[in-house]
Motif scaffolding. Structure first.
Motif, PDB file in Angstrom:
ATOM      1  N   GLY A  20      10.507   7.985   4.883  1.00  0.00           N
ATOM      2  CA  GLY A  20      11.654   7.717   4.698  1.00  0.00           C
ATOM      3  C   GLY A  20      11.575   6.904   2.785  1.00  0.00           C
ATOM      4  N   GLY A  21      11.054   7.409   2.116  1.00  0.00           N
ATOM      5  CA  GLY A  21      10.949   7.467   0.991  1.00  0.00           C
ATOM      6  C   GLY A  21       9.879   5.720   0.384  1.00  0.00           C
ATOM      7  N   LEU A  22       9.191   5.036   2.294  1.00  0.00           N
ATOM      8  CA  LEU A  22       8.712   3.893   2.315  1.00  0.00           C
ATOM      9  C   LEU A  22       7.666   4.216   2.176  1.00  0.00           C
ATOM     10  CD1 LEU A  22      10.812   1.760   5.189  1.00  0.00           C
ATOM     11  CD2 LEU A  22      10.645   1.443   2.847  1.00  0.00           C
TER      12      LEU A  22
ATOM     13  N   ARG B 181       0.956  -1.207   0.019  1.00  0.00           N
ATOM     14  CA  ARG B 181       0.079  -0.024  -0.166  1.00  0.00           C
ATOM     15  C   ARG B 181       0.903   1.126   0.089  1.00  0.00           C
ATOM     16  NH1 ARG B 181      -2.046  -0.441   5.202  1.00  0.00           N
ATOM     17  NH2 ARG B 181      -4.064  -1.566   4.086  1.00  0.00           N
ATOM     18  N   ASN B 182       0.954   2.215  -1.305  1.00  0.00           N
ATOM     19  CA  ASN B 182       1.528   3.500  -0.851  1.00  0.00           C
ATOM     20  C   ASN B 182       0.739   4.482   0.085  1.00  0.00           C
ATOM     21  OD1 ASN B 182       2.973   2.329  -2.264  1.00  0.00           O
ATOM     22  ND2 ASN B 182       2.717   3.875  -3.893  1.00  0.00           N
ATOM     23  N   VAL B 183       1.862   5.535   0.635  1.00  0.00           N
ATOM     24  CA  VAL B 183       0.587   6.338   1.330  1.00  0.00           C
ATOM     25  C   VAL B 183       0.836   8.046   0.797  1.00  0.00           C
ATOM     26  CG1 VAL B 183       0.704   8.084   3.235  1.00  0.00           C
ATOM     27  CG2 VAL B 183       1.358   5.344   3.157  1.00  0.00           C
ATOM     28  N   ARG B 184      -0.084   8.617   0.314  1.00  0.00           N
ATOM     29  CA  ARG B 184       0.243  10.067  -0.912  1.00  0.00           C
ATOM     30  C   ARG B 184       0.628  10.548   0.159  1.00  0.00           C
ATOM     31  NH1 ARG B 184      -5.771   8.935  -1.692  1.00  0.00           N
ATOM     32  NH2 ARG B 184      -6.152   9.724  -0.071  1.00  0.00           N
ATOM     33  N   GLY B 185       1.495  11.925  -0.627  1.00  0.00           N
ATOM     34  CA  GLY B 185       1.593  13.019   0.593  1.00  0.00           C
ATOM     35  C   GLY B 185       3.160  13.897  -0.200  1.00  0.00           C
ATOM     36  N   GLY B 186       3.719  14.409   0.166  1.00  0.00           N
ATOM     37  CA  GLY B 186       4.296  15.467  -0.340  1.00  0.00           C
ATOM     38  C   GLY B 186       6.029  15.259  -0.254  1.00  0.00           C
ATOM     39  N   VAL B 187       7.489  16.135  -0.252  1.00  0.00           N
ATOM     40  CA  VAL B 187       7.910  16.385   0.335  1.00  0.00           C
ATOM     41  C   VAL B 187       8.190  15.795   1.523  1.00  0.00           C
ATOM     42  CG1 VAL B 187       9.951  17.890   0.375  1.00  0.00           C
ATOM     43  CG2 VAL B 187       8.695  17.626  -1.783  1.00  0.00           C
ATOM     44  N   LEU B 188       7.239  16.804   2.545  1.00  0.00           N
ATOM     45  CA  LEU B 188       7.239  16.668   3.841  1.00  0.00           C
ATOM     46  C   LEU B 188       6.735  14.748   4.278  1.00  0.00           C
ATOM     47  CD1 LEU B 188       7.951  17.059   7.033  1.00  0.00           C
ATOM     48  CD2 LEU B 188       5.453  17.556   6.732  1.00  0.00           C
ATOM     49  N   THR B 189       6.009  14.370   3.807  1.00  0.00           N
ATOM     50  CA  THR B 189       5.499  12.869   3.739  1.00  0.00           C
ATOM     51  C   THR B 189       6.918  11.889   3.486  1.00  0.00           C
ATOM     52  OG1 THR B 189       3.753  13.092   3.641  1.00  0.00           O
ATOM     53  CG2 THR B 189       4.154  10.991   3.372  1.00  0.00           C
ATOM     54  N   ASP B 190       7.386  11.774   2.212  1.00  0.00           N
ATOM     55  CA  ASP B 190       8.584  11.354   1.877  1.00  0.00           C
ATOM     56  C   ASP B 190       9.569  11.371   2.895  1.00  0.00           C
ATOM     57  OD1 ASP B 190       7.227  11.454  -0.645  1.00  0.00           O
ATOM     58  OD2 ASP B 190       8.783  12.390  -1.693  1.00  0.00           O
ATOM     59  N   TRP B 191      10.084  12.687   3.393  1.00  0.00           N
ATOM     60  CA  TRP B 191      11.418  12.863   4.413  1.00  0.00           C
ATOM     61  C   TRP B 191      10.739  12.352   5.879  1.00  0.00           C
ATOM     62  CZ3 TRP B 191      11.933  15.196   9.264  1.00  0.00           C
ATOM     63  CH2 TRP B 191      13.239  15.447   9.674  1.00  0.00           C
ATOM     64  N   LEU B 192       9.596  12.241   6.253  1.00  0.00           N
ATOM     65  CA  LEU B 192       9.155  11.362   8.012  1.00  0.00           C
ATOM     66  C   LEU B 192       8.882   9.754   6.878  1.00  0.00           C
ATOM     67  CD1 LEU B 192       6.216  13.905   8.893  1.00  0.00           C
ATOM     68  CD2 LEU B 192       8.659  13.471   9.933  1.00  0.00           C
TER      69      LEU B 192
END
Length: 356
Positions: free
Chosen positions: A288-290, A275-286
């Protein structure tokens, strides 16, 4: 047409070929090329942030205000764990020795958790995600993931299973300490009980004890023993919570292959269980790209900064096949995971109500 169950049980040769065109497309876009410069800058930035946090602890000294620095330290430790994870997948370097050195530095020395133990367990998970007989992440532990597993629970374990959805986040507070325990247990295991060669375990053990000594020395130099213990507990609780909240959305509540059914091809095995999680740069950072879990599982060696770029290609390919591609918000991902855990414990709650 919808991607039906009948399509999922076609011969391995046919289902496996579904992945080949996507792999060619991803390679053509250069998304499997390593990003050594990006990782070098990111790891350096993380180390500087860790050093700044430690400096802040030293300057604040023996004060309860130092406890506030457990928050950024826990967040930065999670960033450190992500680098260890990426090294284990050969995202940072194609040289096994370099990857192992990066992994040992970030995992064993900086975090006090075994790189070898984690890498072995995590690679087995990647090979067969959500497979109850092959994926260690859905094996029987403190929590269980199927009603068949739940039916075997007795005593305290049975009570935990009945209430595991509501206990999930509180139990994550123990994960930071548990990761250390697993690591030390692995390196101290007898040869016949370990999956690692004795020489590798010796190196890991030295680094684990070096971490423990450095961590204890830092806290006891900065704070009184009482404050040091409180700081360590809060820090590890937040670290475990952050890591657990990063991994929880990825597979819980997604498809679980039938151990007795037909073997799925690589595309089905990785996409339908993730399952993927939507979001932007902050989500990617928090996270870890997972949050790009589908792309990560399809291409484990793909560098983290390329996962977002690969997403459109993967989704387009899945849409063309009529294959479900799961993506939701972070909050809803937790709702789905907790709902699954609650459903697993439902028969035990029903049995308790009848017997009561």
């Amino acid at each position: 047409m919808p991607y039906t169950a009948a399509l999922l049980v076609e011969p391995e040769q046919k289902t496996g070929s579904d992945f080949a065109p996507l792999l060619r497309t991803v390679k053509a876009h250069g998304l499997l090329a390593r990003r050594t410069g990006w990782y070098g800058l990111s790891m350096t930035t993380n180390l500087l942030a860790l050093a700044a946090t430690v400096t802040g602890m030293v300057l604040t000294g023996d004060s309860w205000w130092t406890l506030a620095l457990a928050i950024p330290l826990a967040v930065l430790w999670s960033r450190t764990a992500f680098f260890g994870h990426d090294a284990g997948h050969a995202q940072i370097s194609g040289d096994r020795r370099v990857s192992r050195a990066v992994g040992l530095f970030h995992s064993n020395l900086l975090l006090g958790m075994s790189y070898g133990w984690w890498n072995d367990k995590h690679n087995r998970h990647h090979a067969n995600p959500n497979h109850v007989d092959k994926d260690p992440d859905v094996g029987v532990g403190v929590m269980v993931w199927t009603q068949n597993q739940a039916a075997e629970r007795e005593g305290l374990a049975r009570w935990l299973t009945r209430n595991q959805a509501r206990l999930f986040f509180p139990l994550l507070l123990l994960e930071g300490i548990a990761l250390k325990v697993y690591g030390f247990r692995t390196v101290l295991a007898k040869d016949d009980a370990s999956r690692q060669p004795a020489g590798e375990r010796a190196v890991e053990g030295i680094l684990l004890f070096a971490h423990l000594a450095a961590y204890a020395t830092l806290l006891l130099m900065v704070m009184s023993p009482g404050k040091a213990v409180v700081f360590a507990l809060v820090h590890h609780a937040l670290f475990g919570l952050h890591l657990g909240m990063t991994f929880a959305p990825n597979h819980k509540g997604m498809e679980m292959p039938d151990p007795d059914g037909e073997r799925w091809g690589h595309l089905q095995r990785q996409v339908l269980t993730s399952r993927n999680v939507r979001g932007g740069v902050l989500t990617d950072w928090l996270l870890g790209g997972l949050n790009y879990q589908i792309e990560h599982h399809l291409f484990p060696s793909m560098p983290r900064p390329h996962l977002r770029r690969a997403q459109a290609l993967v989704r387009e390919h899945c849409d063309a096949l009529g294959m479900p591609y799961a993506q939701t918000s972070l909050i809803d991902s937790y709702r789905q995971a907790l709902t699954h855990m609650h459903q697993v414990g439902e028969p035990l709650r029903a049995a308790r109500t009848v017997s009561g």
